[in-house]
Design an enzyme around this catalytic site. Structure first.
Site, PDB file in Angstrom:
ATOM      1  N   LEU A  19     -10.780   9.910  29.285  1.00  0.00           N
ATOM      2  CA  LEU A  19      -9.537   9.688  29.680  1.00  0.00           C
ATOM      3  C   LEU A  19      -8.771   9.101  28.268  1.00  0.00           C
ATOM      4  O   LEU A  19      -8.226   7.985  28.553  1.00  0.00           O
ATOM      5  CB  LEU A  19      -9.228   9.116  30.919  1.00  0.00           C
ATOM      6  N   GLY A  20      -8.702   9.452  27.253  1.00  0.00           N
ATOM      7  CA  GLY A  20      -7.879   9.020  26.055  1.00  0.00           C
ATOM      8  C   GLY A  20      -6.534   9.800  26.044  1.00  0.00           C
ATOM      9  O   GLY A  20      -6.153  10.111  27.190  1.00  0.00           O
ATOM     10  N   ILE A  34      -5.355  12.444  25.017  1.00  0.00           N
ATOM     11  CA  ILE A  34      -5.352  13.861  25.455  1.00  0.00           C
ATOM     12  C   ILE A  34      -5.461  13.985  27.058  1.00  0.00           C
ATOM     13  O   ILE A  34      -4.729  14.527  27.566  1.00  0.00           O
ATOM     14  CB  ILE A  34      -6.062  14.605  24.708  1.00  0.00           C
ATOM     15  N   SER A  58     -15.541   8.550  32.040  1.00  0.00           N
ATOM     16  CA  SER A  58     -15.146   8.063  30.765  1.00  0.00           C
ATOM     17  C   SER A  58     -16.279   6.799  30.292  1.00  0.00           C
ATOM     18  O   SER A  58     -16.955   6.553  31.182  1.00  0.00           O
ATOM     19  CB  SER A  58     -13.815   7.455  30.646  1.00  0.00           C
ATOM     20  N   ARG A  59     -16.251   6.608  29.053  1.00  0.00           N
ATOM     21  CA  ARG A  59     -17.024   5.496  28.599  1.00  0.00           C
ATOM     22  C   ARG A  59     -16.940   4.226  29.526  1.00  0.00           C
ATOM     23  O   ARG A  59     -17.784   3.565  29.983  1.00  0.00           O
ATOM     24  CB  ARG A  59     -17.244   5.200  27.200  1.00  0.00           C
ATOM     25  N   ARG A  67     -14.765  19.500  21.757  1.00  0.00           N
ATOM     26  CA  ARG A  67     -15.440  19.759  20.818  1.00  0.00           C
ATOM     27  C   ARG A  67     -16.959  20.747  21.321  1.00  0.00           C
ATOM     28  O   ARG A  67     -17.096  20.327  22.601  1.00  0.00           O
ATOM     29  CB  ARG A  67     -16.189  18.716  20.111  1.00  0.00           C
ATOM     30  N   GLU A 105     -18.263  27.502  15.311  1.00  0.00           N
ATOM     31  CA  GLU A 105     -17.331  28.113  15.049  1.00  0.00           C
ATOM     32  C   GLU A 105     -17.618  28.962  13.659  1.00  0.00           C
ATOM     33  O   GLU A 105     -17.935  28.287  12.722  1.00  0.00           O
ATOM     34  CB  GLU A 105     -15.956  27.246  15.014  1.00  0.00           C
ATOM     35  N   HIS A 122      -9.781  27.634  18.319  1.00  0.00           N
ATOM     36  CA  HIS A 122      -9.655  26.269  18.053  1.00  0.00           C
ATOM     37  C   HIS A 122      -8.285  25.947  17.445  1.00  0.00           C
ATOM     38  O   HIS A 122      -8.053  25.503  16.363  1.00  0.00           O
ATOM     39  CB  HIS A 122     -10.733  25.841  16.872  1.00  0.00           C
ATOM     40  N   ALA A 129      -5.787  24.569  19.454  1.00  0.00           N
ATOM     41  CA  ALA A 129      -4.833  23.904  20.477  1.00  0.00           C
ATOM     42  C   ALA A 129      -3.991  23.046  19.804  1.00  0.00           C
ATOM     43  O   ALA A 129      -2.937  22.585  20.187  1.00  0.00           O
ATOM     44  CB  ALA A 129      -5.921  22.828  21.438  1.00  0.00           C
TER      45      ALA A 129
END
Lengths: 326, 313
Positions: free
Chosen positions: A164-165, A167, A186-187, A244, A273, A291, A293
């Protein structure tokens, strides 16, 4: 009258190992402000190039696919700044930078909105079959075969955000407006946020209908979305990945999709990729993107401005715009 | 109620068909190639018509059904039902509002994102192996762009709410200004089109709104703007739209509806700035089931002399 030649301004050097995707847009706009040392254009091996040409270089412009290892850093004794065009930092040896006193600046939140938009676009496409139904129309099948099969409603679905950063928060904000119920892992739990927090991806997956991966790739998150998590997500589950490829066990994901163990996926990133598992190409419940976005005109424009602003600040001994903690 | 004759105007949905078959005496109009003969034989027993966005109850059908009491439409739009005639003859008309609002609004945003961010094309790019040759091109950001909505009813408002979450300023055109709305009102469609990046058609189809998107409106949207149609095909001058797209006078389009469904202009198939979907606005299992239940509920209510659930006439 004697003409005084103007004192030539020294254009600062910026080392570039291999060109970031944004470089073709950045270089022409700023070639009068910075002198780019392009390691990839030299016929000699990179290590030799660095030793020969980059001993005095203070700034490095890099991106996600250049691993900045201690080995490379050792060959850059004058390096004081790394500017990366990515929001992720998994390609940079941060402890070594801290030890060397090298400042690192990233892309901040300059393309968070674009990435969140892409995540929502992929999700809507998977659930409502926008691309697949579009193929149906373009193949002339609507007059022949009648109505396209029904999709799945987004409203009311439980969406689990992994990471939940910046983005992740933008994704949450958007999906709430569609009537989705947001929770996350999240961490650490975010005190400023009221969404339900789950300690692990598997707990999140058990509760949710949709997983949206928005976290950085680290040793802890590599293959975090694995067989157990996908099983917990279940047959109606959908996975969206704009982070990623390495966060997901790709082989297992493909197996689940092919065998109907989960309901669908929207993927902008992959483990190797631009290789994409061919088994996905025949599936209508999967939407694939290369890739891209972050690849909007606006994000690229904003990113170029940010990169230049960080470099200019550095060379003027001013505080960086988007410095990250090492 | 098994003796009550119900005419289904066209195939709609297996669940609805099965239930109508179970509860009433169901006539499937499309199974009778000779419509005149069919009507001669069965018209007197038909007390209800069930239609949708594709086929409803026009004047000639209503005239041919002397026992018709109710038209229950599997849609919110009623452009295929002759409402004036129904009112004249005391025939009740119901539709399926509210249950499909969210899905239609969701698809609208899906079309906007697919059009601006070239999602369908980028999927094709990957599946065809082109990614190995190089990166995909730059697309256009959605967040923060101005969205202009024609028709601020249930669906228009739901679209606005979603677009606001993307930081989009909202403006609209409506027959009358909404006094309780904080969105920016424009008194005509051309001004709305000139002042937004994304123009969305979300109003009912009536005599007045037919071809509301004409050449001038398309030109006002322009080569940097896009048009999204989740209303009805006849809202748009379709040949004009096709020319504008082929000539680059319009930046792009996301279309779920067409003038002569299921026919879609083939010239659009090769355009990467156009997203085409086969009228799937309400096309989810959840919503279509809810719509079917509303149709069934309205019919049951009518034939039990109870208040209709969602009457329009």
């Amino acid at each position: 009258m004697e003409n005084q030649n103007p004192v030539p301004t020294v254009i600062p050097k910026v080392l570039v190992l291999r060109p970031p995707p944004v470089f073709p847009f950045f270089e022409p706009r700023y070639s009068d402000k910075f002198q780019f040392l392009k390691a990839w254009e030299s016929p000699i091996p990179t290590e030799e190039f660095l030793e020969t040409h980059a001993a005095s270089v203070a700034a490095l412009l890099t991106c996600g696919f250049n691993r900045i290892t201690p080995d490379i850093l050792r060959r850059l004794p004058s390096l004081r700044l790394i500017v990366t065009t990515s929001a992720g930092l998994d390609h940079i040896d941060l402890p070594e930078c801290r030890r060397r006193g090298i400042a690192v600046a990233d892309a901040g939140s300059v393309f968070s909105e674009d990435v969140a938009d892409a995540a929502v676009g992929l999700l809507l496409d998977v659930l409502r079959r926008v691309s697949a139904a579009g193929r149906y129309v373009r193949a002339g099948l609507w007059p022949l075969n009648g109505d396209y099969p029904l999709g799945t409603k987004l409203g009311g679905k439980r969406v689990g955000i992994i990471g939940l950063g910046n983005i992740g928060l933008e994704v949450a904000k958007r999906l709430e407006a569609f009537g989705c119920f947001i929770s996350y892992t999240s961490r650490t739990k975010k005190a400023s946020v009221s969404f339900p927090f789950y300690q692990s991806a598997i707990e999140l997956a058990a509760y949710c209908d949709i997983l949206v991966i928005c976290c950085m790739l680290t040793d802890q998150t590599r293959h975090m979305v694995n067989k157990e998590v996908l099983k917990a997500l279940g047959k109606e589950g959908v996975v969206i990945n704009i982070a990623r490829g390495g966060v997901i066990d790709e082989k297992e994901l493909v197996r689940c999709l092919v065998e109907g163990e989960i309901a669908g996926a929207g993927l902008d990133v992959f483990e190797r990729e631009p290789e994409v598992p061919k088994e996905l190409f025949t599936l209508d419940n999967v939407v694939l993107s290369p890739h891209c976005a972050v690849l909007t005109e606006e994000a690229v424009g904003d990113l170029c401005e940010l990169l230049a602003a960080n470099l200019e600040a550095f060379f003027s001994n001013k505080p960086l715009i988007s410095q990250v903690a090492t | 109620m098994e003796a009550i004759g119900v005419l289904m105007a066209c195939p709609i949905m297996p669940y609805l068909e099965e239930e109508l078959d179970r509860r009433f005496k169901l006539f499937r109009f499309w199974n009778f190639p000779h419509k005149k003969e069919f009507l001669k034989e069965h018209a007197h027993s038909i007390r209800a018509v069930v239609g949708n966005a594709f086929a409803g109850a026009d004047a000639s059908l209503i005239d041919a059904l002397p026992s018709l009491e109710i038209v229950a439409s599997f849609s919110v739009g009623l452009d295929k039902v002759d409402l004036v005639k129904c009112k004249e003859k005391g025939i009740r008309v119901t539709n399926t509002p509210d249950v499909l609002t969210e899905d239609v609004a969701d698809l609208t945003i899906g079309l906007i994102l697919a059009t601006l961010r070239r999602i369908c094309e980028s999927d094709r790019y990957v599946r065809s192996g082109l990614w190995k040759m190089g990166d995909f091109k730059l697309t256009t950001k959605f967040s923060g762009k101005t969205v202009g909505i024609i028709g601020l009813g249930r669906i228009g408002l739901a679209i606005a709410k979603r677009a606001e979450a993307f930081g989009c300023p909202i403006s609209y055109y409506s027959r009358t200004k909404k006094t309780d709305s904080t969105y920016k009102y424009f008194p005509n469609v051309i001004e709305l089109a000139s002042n937004c990046n994304i123009l969305v058609v979300a109003c009912p189809l009536t005599e007045e709104t037919r071809h509301i998107i004409n050449q001038q409106v398309i030109d006002a949207v322009g080569p940097k703007g896009i048009l999204i149609n989740i209303g009805r095909g006849p809202h748009v001058d379709e040949p004009g739209l096709v020319s504008a797209l082929l000539e680059g006078r319009l930046g792009g389009a996301g279309l779920d509806v067409f003038e002569h469904e299921p026919e879609v202009p083939e010239q659009l198939f090769g355009l990467d700035n156009v997203v085409l979907t086969p009228h799937i606005g309400s096309g989810t299992v959840e919503t279509r089931t809810a719509m079917a239940d509303l149709v069934l509920g309205n019919l049951e209510a009518h034939f039990s002399n109870k208040p209709l659930l969602t009457p329009v006439v």
